[in-house]
Design a protein around this motif. Structure first.
Motif, short mmCIF file in Angstrom:
data_model
loop_
_atom_site.label_atom_id
_atom_site.label_comp_id
_atom_site.label_asym_id
_atom_site.label_seq_id
_atom_site.Cartn_x
_atom_site.Cartn_y
_atom_site.Cartn_z
N ILE A 129 -0.66 8.16 -2.78
CA ILE A 129 -1.79 7.41 -2.63
C ILE A 129 -2.36 7.01 -4.15
O ILE A 129 -2.38 5.90 -4.57
N PHE A 145 0.79 -1.32 -0.16
CA PHE A 145 0.04 -0.05 -0.01
C PHE A 145 0.83 1.27 -0.11
O PHE A 145 0.38 2.48 -0.31
N ILE A 154 -14.37 5.27 7.13
CA ILE A 154 -13.37 4.51 6.74
C ILE A 154 -13.34 3.19 6.92
O ILE A 154 -13.81 2.67 7.84
N SER A 155 -12.92 2.30 5.98
CA SER A 155 -12.83 0.82 5.90
C SER A 155 -12.03 0.51 6.96
O SER A 155 -11.14 0.86 7.56
N GLU A 181 -6.08 8.23 6.33
CA GLU A 181 -7.54 8.78 6.79
C GLU A 181 -7.51 8.81 8.26
O GLU A 181 -6.91 7.80 8.78
N ASP A 199 -7.23 4.39 1.92
CA ASP A 199 -7.59 4.78 3.42
C ASP A 199 -6.53 4.88 4.62
O ASP A 199 -6.82 5.43 5.69
N HIS A 200 -5.26 4.32 4.23
CA HIS A 200 -4.47 4.40 5.24
C HIS A 200 -3.83 5.77 5.91
O HIS A 200 -3.12 5.73 6.75
N TYR A 219 -10.13 -2.07 6.77
CA TYR A 219 -8.70 -2.17 6.34
C TYR A 219 -8.03 -1.06 6.36
O TYR A 219 -6.75 -1.25 6.62
N GLY A 220 -8.64 -0.08 6.02
CA GLY A 220 -7.94 1.17 5.91
C GLY A 220 -7.44 1.69 7.48
O GLY A 220 -6.08 2.04 7.90
N LYS A 221 -8.10 1.32 8.60
CA LYS A 221 -8.04 1.42 9.93
C LYS A 221 -6.72 0.56 10.49
O LYS A 221 -5.89 0.99 11.04
N HIS A 242 -8.67 -0.90 -0.35
CA HIS A 242 -9.05 -0.03 0.83
C HIS A 242 -7.78 0.39 1.79
O HIS A 242 -7.81 1.31 2.24
N MET A 243 -6.97 -0.69 1.80
CA MET A 243 -5.67 -0.31 2.74
C MET A 243 -4.88 0.91 1.95
O MET A 243 -4.47 1.75 2.86
#
Length: 520
Positions: A346, A316, A388-389, A372, A369-370, A391-393, A365-366
């Motif tokens: 990104i 990512f 936020i997904s 966010e 959203d990483h 996976y992003g979290k 998603h990773m």
């Protein structure tokens, strides 16, 4: 009888940035013979040209084709040979052809480009191979054994899959049961992106892996990081030249990573700390892959999601390789304009992975959203909370923890325990509180890599944690009483009857200590 003539290698360009068996077959002028071999044709028909098993078999067949030359005698090693000079004599041209030929055979055997091998093996030359040949050794058997050693795990896995799948039956699939609102919020993901699937029950397969001692597994983990570094550099060369990522090799690397973690999770969690600030982006990616596996296992996710989160963590941040090198290596604070450009990593990363097929939605998603934040202060979309997904979290947490505990050109690394406290400060602001709680519990209050003072008046580094997430194996490296370094000795604080206790965390820099110098 082989059609290969070693003269075809004279003056050949062998400096490609990534491994490409087709390019080598073209140099050897044996592509038709190899690709049209009945074994190759059968596998290409069954799996398609890009499947990893096809590449492995092409490598085997290539060595078969050049076997007569490998079983012959090579010229003696010449330490003064220079391929930049004019090569007028027949012997000089033959030596040049042999030199390139042997390097390419080593490339075939290892599955790495010659350029990568020269980075990995400083001073790489043909001396060993030429000496072996002159003494009557069989270079065909030597390179074929290297190839077998480098592909054995994959071949066994491939055969096991064939045996486990019965004809005319649907392949079983398992996906994690997360509510769709959490799994897939609105985000710009291609319609062809896939969900994680598990082709075979590798939960059971991984359960069969025998646990290993820390000091044994750490050597495997170190080799994995070296291989991963080269693999990522090869991928950078690929996308810089407009090619797709080699997803087969990337997935295989993640499989090896997960298997090492399964045997002994602490070895990889320790090796993760070995960082060279000049190669930070690649090493950061591998550190996040380890943390991704650790986090996914802590969340008790299905193995299909462990696989894809490891791969997503590895990929990512690839967009950072597309940023200007002077900006990436800048030691002072970024200007507003530079930070705006940095944010574009990104979009640059998204462009890279969109070129490849079979990229899971989880990875998108990773990537997207990483950066966010749950309080809405992140970028690129300023999402907040449940927008936020999950996976992003996850990616945001492992990205931050690895960055804080890594040596970078613009900042010193922070001790693991101090980094842990920094994450706690950002709970509910940058990071999801519930996910962060799971992560922090499973790295422990005194994580692997922490420098601690012991009740026996020694200073050491935490190598492993016990089932209660408390320090277990500690490597003692410094005597407080003598104010001097001592020979490294390990003590297991989790053993019954051990009277030595951890008294607290200390700043390793005050004692001139670095964890990475005491790992292997």
């Amino acid at each position: 009888m082989s059609s290969f003539q070693i003269e075809s290698c004279f003056g050949a360009e062998i400096g490609a940035g990534y491994f490409d068996i087709d390019e080598i077959l073209d140099i050897f002028k044996i592509k038709n013979a190899v690709v049209n071999h009945k074994r190759a044709k059968k596998l290409i028909l069954e799996h398609g040209r890009k499947e990893r098993i096809v590449s492995v078999v092409l490598r085997q067949l290539a060595l078969d084709e050049v076997r007569p030359v490998l079983e012959g005698k090579m010229l003696p090693f010449d330490p003064y040979f220079n391929d930049d000079q004019l090569l007028n004599s027949r012997q000089d041209r033959l030596y040049d052809a042999q030199e390139r030929f042997l390097m390419l055979c080593f490339s075939i055997a290892t599955g790495k480009s010659v350029r990568s091998l020269k980075k990995l093996h400083e001073g790489l030359s043909s001396k060993e191979w030429r000496d072996r040949s002159i003494k009557g050794g069989n270079l065909f058997r030597y390179f074929r054994q290297e190839l077998n050693d480098n592909t054995r795990e994959y071949i066994l896995s491939y055969k096991a899959r064939l045996e486990s799948i019965e004809p005319d039956q649907d392949i079983r699939k398992r996906v994690i049961n997360i509510p769709s609102t959490t799994l897939e919020p609105e985000v710009n993901i291609p319609s062809h992106a896939t969900k994680p699937v598990l082709i075979e029950d590798d939960v059971a397969e991984r359960a069969k892996l025998e646990p290993t001692a820390f000091n044994d597994e750490v050597l495997t983990a170190l080799r994995l990081f070296e291989d991963g570094h080269l693999l990522l550099l090869e991928q950078v060369e690929r996308f810089k030249q407009g090619d797709r990522l080699d997803m087969g090799s990337l997935k295989q690397f993640c499989t090896r990573l997960i298997e090492s973690y399964t045997r002994n999770p602490h070895a990889l969690m320790a090796i993760r700390h070995i960082k060279d600030s000049s190669a930070y982006i690649a090493q950061h990616a591998m550190g996040m892959a380890v943390l991704g596996v650790h986090f996914a296992r802590a969340m008790k996710l299905s193995e299909s999601y462990v696989d894809v989160i490891a791969l997503g963590a590895l990929l990512f941040d690839l967009g950072r390789f597309r940023l200007p090198t002077p900006m990436v290596n800048k030691t002072t604070k970024m200007t507003a304009g530079e930070f705006d450009l940095f944010r574009k990593h990104i979009q640059l990363g998204e462009q890279i992975i969109r070129r490849s097929d079979n990229i899971s939605k989880v990875i998108y998603h990773m990537l997207l959203d990483h950066h966010e934040r749950v309080d809405g202060a992140g970028y690129p979309k300023g999402k907040q909370g449940e927008e936020i997904s999950i996976y992003g979290k996850i990616a945001a947490i492992i990205d931050a923890y690895d960055a804080l505990t890594s040596e970078q050109v613009h900042q010193k690394s922070m001790g693991p325990a101090q980094a842990r406290r920094q994450l706690i400060k950002e709970a509910g602001l940058a990071f999801d509180k519930r996910l962060l709680a799971v992560f922090l519990k499973n790295i422990g209050r005194i994580p692997v890599g922490s420098c601690v003072s012991l009740s026996n008046r020694r200073i050491g580094f935490v190598l492993t944690l016990g089932h209660d997430f408390q320090p277990a194996l500690v490597r003692q490296v410094y005597s407080v009483n003598n104010k001097a370094f001592i020979a490294s000795t390990d003590i297991d604080l989790s053993k019954p009857g051990t009277s030595v206790k951890v008294e607290g965390e200390v700043d390793a820099q005050k004692f001139g200590l670095q964890f990475i110098k005491h790992l292997v």
